[in-house]
Design a protein around this motif. Sequence first.
Motif, short mmCIF file in Angstrom:
data_model
loop_
_atom_site.label_atom_id
_atom_site.label_comp_id
_atom_site.label_asym_id
_atom_site.label_seq_id
_atom_site.Cartn_x
_atom_site.Cartn_y
_atom_site.Cartn_z
N TYR A 182 17.86 -23.45 -5.39
CA TYR A 182 18.94 -22.78 -5.83
C TYR A 182 19.80 -22.81 -4.75
N HIS A 183 19.78 -23.26 -3.79
CA HIS A 183 20.93 -24.01 -2.53
C HIS A 183 21.41 -25.07 -3.30
N ASN A 230 23.78 -23.99 -7.40
CA ASN A 230 24.86 -23.98 -6.57
C ASN A 230 26.20 -23.71 -5.92
N GLU A 231 26.70 -25.05 -6.86
CA GLU A 231 28.01 -25.33 -6.43
C GLU A 231 28.46 -24.75 -5.82
N SER A 232 29.03 -22.91 -5.39
CA SER A 232 30.32 -22.60 -3.97
C SER A 232 29.15 -22.28 -3.20
N HIS A 289 27.15 -24.93 -1.79
CA HIS A 289 26.69 -26.47 -1.50
C HIS A 289 27.94 -26.99 -1.22
N ALA A 301 28.21 -12.81 -13.68
CA ALA A 301 28.21 -12.48 -12.20
C ALA A 301 28.65 -11.34 -10.82
#
Length: 168
Positions: A27-28, A31-33, A35, A137
């Motif tokens: 998940y981490h 998820n670009e936000s 990363h 979202a």
Amino acid sequence: MTSYYSAIAERMAGPGREQLVRKLAEYHHGNESLHMHEYIERREPCSYCWLRAGRAMQIVGEHLVAGPLADVLAERARQDAKWGEQNHPDGTKQIMYGCLARDWKYIVEAAAAKGKLTWRHVLLEEVYEALAEDDAAKLRAELVQVAATAVCWIEAIDRRTATEADRG
């Protein structure tokens, strides 16, 4: 390199939590936000994501073994066993939910100002905020807040009943 860090993360998370820590690392990583570095294009979680997942599992680990989150996970397993995978429409973003979300915000503020705030107030405000959303979202974020508020309420009940049992 990743297997080395995945092993560290799994040790950090504790026994029996290998699948959870892998899901969290994935998940981490996906998820670009969340990363914080340049290895987003790699499919397998990188060292940063493995270690971040391992640390997160250390922090929440005790809640997964006992307490409200363990109860929630058990209830989800029971629901899946009974009903299977559920895929209903959201049914959100009706005008009345936006009005109720706004109204409950004022109700919560007024109750807090009078020193009369209850968990019912807090939870219903969060629920109506979620029901007012149509963006997936934003709806997801609001539902996370609903779930977190429900867990917090359960924790408060557990503390209260433990204190009452100690006195009684």
